[in-house]
Design an enzyme around this catalytic site. Structure first.
Site, short mmCIF file in Angstrom:
data_model
loop_
_atom_site.label_atom_id
_atom_site.label_comp_id
_atom_site.label_asym_id
_atom_site.label_seq_id
_atom_site.Cartn_x
_atom_site.Cartn_y
_atom_site.Cartn_z
CD GLU A 267 -29.08 -34.72 29.12
OE1 GLU A 267 -29.37 -34.73 30.16
OE2 GLU A 267 -28.15 -34.83 28.78
CD GLU B 264 -29.74 -33.01 24.51
OE1 GLU B 264 -29.42 -32.30 25.40
OE2 GLU B 264 -30.85 -33.89 24.64
#
Ligand SMILES: *[C@@H]1O[C@H](CO)[C@@H](O)[C@H](O)[C@H]1NC(C)=O
Ligand SMILES: *[C@@H]1O[C@H](CO)[C@@H](O)[C@H](O)[C@H]1NC(C)=O
Ligand SMILES: *[C@@H]1O[C@H](CO)[C@@H](O)[C@H](O)[C@H]1NC(C)=O
Ligand SMILES: *[C@@H]1O[C@H](CO)[C@@H](O)[C@H](O)[C@H]1NC(C)=O
Ligand SMILES: *[C@@H]1O[C@H](CO)[C@@H](O)[C@H](O)[C@H]1NC(C)=O
Ligand SMILES: *[C@@H]1O[C@H](CO)[C@@H](O)[C@H](O)[C@H]1NC(C)=O
Ligand SMILES: *[C@@H]1O[C@H](CO)[C@@H](O)[C@H](O)[C@H]1NC(C)=O
Ligand SMILES: *[C@@H]1O[C@H](CO)[C@@H](O)[C@H](O)[C@H]1NC(C)=O
Length: 841
Positions: A178, A247
């Site tokens: 991320e 995710e």
């Protein structure tokens, strides 16, 4: 015979070794075959090795193909770059071997930065103190140690032959995590770092592809992937890459002092179905089993010790119902479509303003359709290929033959359950019923030699370097006899400002009050009247961290600890103590001596007591006890304690803090699954402790003589501590006649007869228990929820006996809603339902 051999061969070919992993724009290609994969995140340090085989098995039973885990750098190199640890719950190789033995694949997210609500985002604290280091940018030190660790892990995997290219289960690896959200804050250095990370990873030559998630400038040498509650609209940067969702958050993490978030199973299923409808090919639940942040591994500040995440497998290892079952049915339905989905081009059709179909038809006549209603309020009946289909709001129907609906994301057909924490008093066999408590009380302030003195404050984290949560800041103030407040019985007011995370204030060894920040904001203020006497007064302030920051740009530079201390109410006004001479002590005496461990427990003089003191701060309690009865998972009930740490047999249970959330938060009794989910959409537990029970793995218990040690910071009632056993007290299901089923033996057959579905109720007990009683059964128009069903106007009186006949004394049973079983003449104008509640034992 020949068929059997071919079957065995192909089974072994896909499961025994994966071999060549490549990809095209549609999917990963494993040994030349396109794959549609359901993946499940289970983090090895968040459970214990004794739980791993069962967790992996429960995932496999839930229709999962791949286990996904991060690698947690700071558990493998906790104190220095020269030492590696892989023991106990940090045994990465053992974990991957268990996944391989289960015939599943693995995605290894090496990071090494992971965020993950994990302490310091997974990076060892020592690295922050290597001079000149800045994390996650084009910084020599950071890149040096990151590459060293990544290389070490890759070599270890290669040595154990764990990459698919070597016959192992690892089909993908991830570098960084991320970073796209934060890269901008690092300017050009950030861009160079991201490119370097990809290049460094690819040059490791693992033989399997690398991914980067939420990396908006990922180079073509890696696959960029999506993390979100919904990823159907995601498009990889390069057209030759498959659409991968690393995710999907089936719930959310918890924060001490905040209410508990819930994401409904229907919405999770909706998001997954939409992803596959729109061309996705790998979908990972983050988390599938969240588990526990044992010890001080929780990130923060304020992330709870529980990392349950409302995942399909709960913290304790039990399938969470109906979520686990509803997703299992979804996976079955999607797998029925796999071949056609992966080998044809979709055509999309509008079926209404917020309704659409994606149809996949292959050359051999196979046809798959996903019909979606993304209206977040209204159900809608649509026409698709001249047949009308009723689509509930915010749902997707899956038609593996373009004719029959085998699954709708909003219709939960799987069983649900009532789960309880059944208290079990702490006990010890050896005749005497009363437990033998012993206590050791820490001094408030400096114990032993001071660590150092300074005029003014130091940063908390810079000082402890996270070897402990605790740092004492102490000073003293002389109060003149002529102070008015002494005569008038008034109390001066202590005012403290802190960067975080929590604080207990003691004056002359007495606790005066506590304060702490909260999840959104760790700086806080303390304001409390205090008792001062004439003459010298010791001020001892216990500053605490509650998990180091785990994400954000430059997060490693965020400080903690005191910034201002004043006392108001003197004759001369307010006295600022901030520039006084402060004496510092890092950590607690009991921690230093390791009195929570069997080998250190005798290094202080414990005081035996028949009644352990209540509401007493800074107290260590110890007691020797037997394990709770039965074999259910165990949670330590800390409702009546204040805040502190707990251990069993030296194993770190973790931080406990039954901190309550505000009653003013917005909580719901029913969660409407319709519409976009956000973590604050469906809170429960307003005004309740965020976390009351603390998981103690069964494997930590010995048959007798277990050492439970608790350090209580501010005061509690240890006699009210219990071990609670997590039990599924009831299993339930409520199914309507028109509910679809992915279990149809032959779609064509069902299609050709008529569309009368054979809806059925399926019940199963956990852990080989059997159905010992049917508490409720009604075919007709029953209403209510598991634990509180009631008969409606319409009820078949034979319901109970039908269900008993099918289910009593069985581990699992299925009851079809058919003519043979029930009186179908009953109230024909209604869609009839069957509700069942049964007890397992
Ligand atoms: C792996 O598969 C790719 C694509 O199918 C192919 O180009 C490559 O040659 C294969 N590699 C090996 C070592 O078999
Ligand atoms: C790091 O820098 C500090 C001062 O900035 C110095 O005291 C310390 O010795 C340095 N450590 C190393 C290992 O160079
Ligand atoms: C439908 O398909 C067309 C043509 O492939 C594409 O341009 C469009 O974006 C698709 N619409 C949706 C909602 O996916
Ligand atoms: C639907 O009905 C129309 C007209 O009756 C017919 O032309 C068409 O082929 C039918 N479509 C399908 C998919 O059956
Ligand atoms: C104010 O009063 C406090 C408490 O008696 C004393 O310690 C402090 O020295 C005084 N400050 C001044 C400036 O007189
Ligand atoms: C968190 O703390 C900040 C600062 O003290 C405060 O402004 C905010 O309202 C608090 N939020 C909650 C949810 O308690
Ligand atoms: C911690 O110490 C470093 C020097 O090692 C310093 O640069 C940094 O500002 C300190 N952090 C805080 C929050 O004071
Ligand atoms: C279930 O088992 C119990 C005890 O083994 C037995 O008494 C009972 O008759 C059994 N009931 C059925 C329906 O098989």
């Amino acid at each position: 015979m020949a068929l059997g051999l071919i079957f065995l061969f192909s089974l072994c070919f896909t499961l025994c070794f994966a071999g060549n992993v490549s990809y095209d724009s549609r999917s990963l290609i494993i040994n030349g075959e396109r794959k549609l994969l359901i993946s499940a995140a289970i983090h090895y340090p968040r459970s214990v090795p004794a739980m791993w085989p069962e967790l992996v098995k429960t995932a496999k039973e839930g229709g999962v193909d791949v286990i996904e885990t991060y690698v947690f750098w700071n558990v493998h190199q906790p104190t220095s770059p020269s030492e590696y640890h892989f023991d106990g719950r940090f045994d990465l190789v053992k974990f991957i071997n268990i996944v391989q033995e289960a015939g599943m694949y693995l995605i290894l997210r090496i990071g090494p930065f992971v965020a993950a609500e994990w302490n310091f985002g997974g990076i060892p604290v020592w690295l922050h103190y290597v001079n000149g280091t800045v994390f996650r940018t084009d910084n020599y030190n950071f890149k040096y140690y990151m590459e060293e660790f990544t290389t070490y892990i890759v070599k270890l995997m290669k040595k154990e032959k764990l990459f698919a290219s070597q016959g192992g289960p690892i089909i993908l690896s991830q570098v960084e995590n991320e970073y796209g959200y934060y890269e901008g804050a690092y300017g050009e250095g950030g861009k160079r770092y991201a490119a370097w990370a990809a290049q460094m990873a690819v040059s490791q030559n693992t033989g399997v592809p690398w991914i980067m998630c939420q990396q908006f400038d990922a180079p073509p040498s890696v696959i960029n992937t999506c993390n979100s509650f919904y990823c159907d609209q995601f498009k990889p940067i390069f057209p030759d890459k498959p659409k991968i969702w690393t995710e999907n958050w089936p719930g959310w993490f918890q924060t001490f002092g905040a209410p508990n978030p819930h994401r409904p199973a229907e919405d999770v299923a909706f998001s997954v179905a939409r992803f596959f409808q729109k061309g996705g090919s790998v979908q990972n639940y983050y988390m599938y089993h969240g588990g526990t942040n044992f010890g001080r591994t929780a990130g923060g500040p304020f992330i709870t010790t529980s990392y349950d995440y409302e995942a399909p497998i709960d913290e304790y290892g039990l399938p969470r119902l109906p979520k686990w079952g509803h997703l299992k049915e979804l996976h079955k339905a999607i797998k029925l479509c796999e071949h056609v989905l992966l080998n044809s081009k979709p055509v999309n059709l509008s079926l209404g303003p917020s309704q659409e179909a994606d149809v996949y038809a292959d050359a051999s006549g196979g046809c798959v359709a996903f019909l979606a209603n993304i209206d977040d309020k209204n159900d809608k009946t649509v026409d698709f290929q001249n047949v009308s289909f009723k689509l509930p709001a915010w749902s997707v129907s899956i038609l593996p033959d373009c004719k029959n609906v085998v699954y709708n994301t909003a219709k939960v057909t799987s069983q649900t359950a009532l789960v309880e924490m059944v208290p079990d008093n702490l006990q010890q066999k050896d005749g005497s019923k009363a437990l033998k408590w012993e206590v050791f009380v820490e001094k408030a302030g400096i114990w032993g030699e001071p660590d150092f003195m300074k005029n003014g404050f130091v940063d908390h984290i810079n000082t402890t370097k996270d070897t402990t949560d605790y740092l004492w800041y102490t000073t003293s103030i002389v109060v003149g006899e002529n102070e008015e407040f002494l005569k008038e019985g008034r109390h001066p007011v202590l005012l403290i400002e802190s960067m975080g995370h929590a604080l207990h204030a003691f004056v002359n060894q007495e606790l005066q009050g506590s304060a702490s920040g909260n999840g959104s904001h760790s700086p806080f203020k303390f304001k409390n009247p205090i008792s001062l006497k004439a003459g010298n007064n010791e001020i001892a302030l216990l500053s605490m961290t509650v998990g180091l920051p785990n994400a954000g740009s430059f997060y490693e530079w965020v400080g903690a600890g005191l910034t201002s201390v004043r006392i108001e109410g003197f004759n001369n006004g307010t006295v600022d103590l901030s520039h006084f001479n402060w004496i510092y002590k890092i950590g607690l005496q009991g921690e230093k001596l390791g009195i929570y461990k069997p080998e250190g427990v005798n290094s202080v003089s414990w005081v035996a007591t028949s009644e352990p003191p209540k509401k007493q701060p800074l107290t260590w309690y110890k007691v020797v006890l037997d394990p709770p009865a039965g074999n259910e998972p165990v949670g330590l009930d800390m409702l009546h304690m204040g805040k502190g740490l707990a251990w069993l047999n030296g194993e770190e249970i973790g931080r406990y803090w039954p901190r309550k959330s505000s009653v003013h938060e917005k909580c719901v009794t029913e969660c409407d699954y319709r519409g976009k989910f956000m973590p604050d959409k469906c809170f429960t537990g307003c005004g309740q402790p965020t976390q009351r029970w603390y998981h103690v793995p069964r494997s930590w218990f010995k048959p007798s003589g277990n050492l439970l040690v608790i350090f209580e910071e501010k005061g509690g009632d240890p006699e009210k501590i219990t071990f609670s056993r997590r039990k599924m007290s009831s299993i339930c299901a409520l199914i309507a006649e028109d509910y679809p089923s992915a279990d149809r033996k032959s779609l064509q057959e069902a299609g050709s007869k008529n569309s009368n579905s054979k809806a059925s109720v399926h019940l199963g007990c956990p852990q080989n228990a059997v159905i010992s009683a049917v508490k409720f059964a009604s075919f007709g128009t029953p209403t209510g929820k598991c634990g509180s069903y009631s008969e409606g106007e319409c009820h078949d009186p034979n319901s109970i006996s039908v269900v008993e006949k099918a289910c009593l004394n069985k581990t699992e049973c299925t009851i079809e809603l058919t003519e043979e079983n029930f009186n179908k003449g009953l109230c024909p104008d209604f869609t009839r339902r069957l509700a069942v509640e049964a007890v397992c034992s």
